[in-house]
Design an enzyme around this catalytic site. Structure first.
Site, PDB file in Angstrom:
ATOM      1  N   CYS A   1       0.881  -1.167   0.000  1.00 49.10           N
ATOM      2  CA  CYS A   1       0.000   0.000   0.000  1.00 49.10           C
ATOM      3  C   CYS A   1       0.914   1.210   0.000  1.00 49.10           C
ATOM      4  O   CYS A   1       1.527   1.519   1.020  1.00 49.10           O
ATOM      5  CB  CYS A   1      -0.926   0.045   1.211  1.00 49.10           C
TER       6      CYS A   1
ATOM      7  N   CYS B   1      -0.594   4.268   2.408  1.00 46.04           N
ATOM      8  CA  CYS B   1      -0.540   4.172   3.872  1.00 46.04           C
ATOM      9  C   CYS B   1      -0.262   2.718   4.250  1.00 46.04           C
ATOM     10  O   CYS B   1       0.843   2.253   4.077  1.00 46.04           O
ATOM     11  CB  CYS B   1      -1.810   4.705   4.506  1.00 46.04           C
ATOM     12  N   SER B   2      -1.276   2.001   4.711  1.00 43.13           N
ATOM     13  CA  SER B   2      -0.999   0.630   5.145  1.00 43.13           C
ATOM     14  C   SER B   2      -2.218  -0.266   4.970  1.00 43.13           C
ATOM     15  O   SER B   2      -2.465  -1.145   5.790  1.00 43.13           O
ATOM     16  CB  SER B   2      -0.556   0.625   6.605  1.00 43.13           C
ATOM     17  N   CYS B   3      -3.007  -0.058   3.900  1.00 39.54           N
ATOM     18  CA  CYS B   3      -4.183  -0.895   3.663  1.00 39.54           C
ATOM     19  C   CYS B   3      -3.746  -2.351   3.541  1.00 39.54           C
ATOM     20  O   CYS B   3      -2.773  -2.667   2.860  1.00 39.54           O
ATOM     21  CB  CYS B   3      -4.910  -0.443   2.397  1.00 39.54           C
TER      22      CYS B   3
HETATM   23 FE    FE Z   1      -3.474   2.235   2.872  1.00 42.11          FE
END
Ligand code: FE
Length: 212
Positions: free
Chosen positions: A116, A119-121
């Site tokens: 991702c 961000c951090s999906c």
């Molecule tokens: Fe994300």
């Protein structure tokens, strides 16, 4: 702006707001940990061990069962290919951050890698908590620019002839890598097959049958 577009924006911000709440929760957990440690009630190493277990064992076990089913049942594999969200939900793995899933299948020609960049999906429903490196800027930027170099750092050296496809997760769509089934596993039960599927194999930084 159309109503559809507005809804889309709203969902996106909502999901990223969710990530912020997650960080807030982490801060609260950290504060709690500090108090408990200062009072001598808990060893921080015990907490680390629990988090580690959720990251590497309990969470990814769901995804490993999905992969093992796909390896064992061609009709499930086809369902997973065409409607991963429904196929995964049929095994009971649903919930936040797993609503819209897509399964990408490794083949002898192509290896898939998930990141991702924004961000951090991460597909919580099938993989549990994301590892720290998945959220790190170094991984998020370099996975796209130099996937082969990143994989080498994970100890995975692929033949130059093998293509690497990088999938950028979003709040709307999260990916699960279905690794290639290892050689010599014909007689194994789904349970035993699932044991060969690590978290990293389902992100694409490893292959099945190799640890971690
Ligand atoms: Fe994300």
């Amino acid at each position: 702006m159309s109503a559809d577009h507005h809804d889309h924006d709203h969902d996106h911000h909502h999901e990223h707001g969710h990530d912020n709440r997650y960080s807030d929760m982490q801060a609260r957990v950290k504060a709690l940990e500090t108090v408990l440690t200062e009072k001598g009630l808990i060893d921080p190493k015990a907490i680390d061990a629990i988090v580690e277990t959720y990251e590497t064992k309990i969470g990814p076990r769901n995804g490993a069962r999905v992969v093992a089913r796909a390896w064992s049942d061609p009709s499930f594999a086809e369902w997973l290919r065409t409607d991963a969200t429904a196929a995964i939900a049929s095994l009971g793995f649903t919930g936040r951050q797993g609503e819209h899933m897509r399964a990408v299948f490794n083949t002898p020609e192509t290896h898939n890698l998930v990141v991702c960049t924004l961000c951090s999906c991460y597909p919580w429903a099938v993989l549990g908590l994301p590892p720290v490196w998945y959220k790190a800027p170094a991984y998020r930027s370099r996975a796209v620019i130099d996937p082969r170099g990143v994989l080498a750092e994970f100890g995975l050296t692929l033949p130059e002839t093998k293509k690497i496809r990088v999938w950028d997760s979003t709040a709307e769509l999260r990916y699960l890598v279905v690794p290639e089934r290892p050689e010599g596993t014909d007689g194994l039960t789904e349970e035993a097959l699932a044991d060969l599927v690590s978290r990293d194999a389902m992100i694409g930084t490893a292959v099945a049958g190799a640890q971690p």
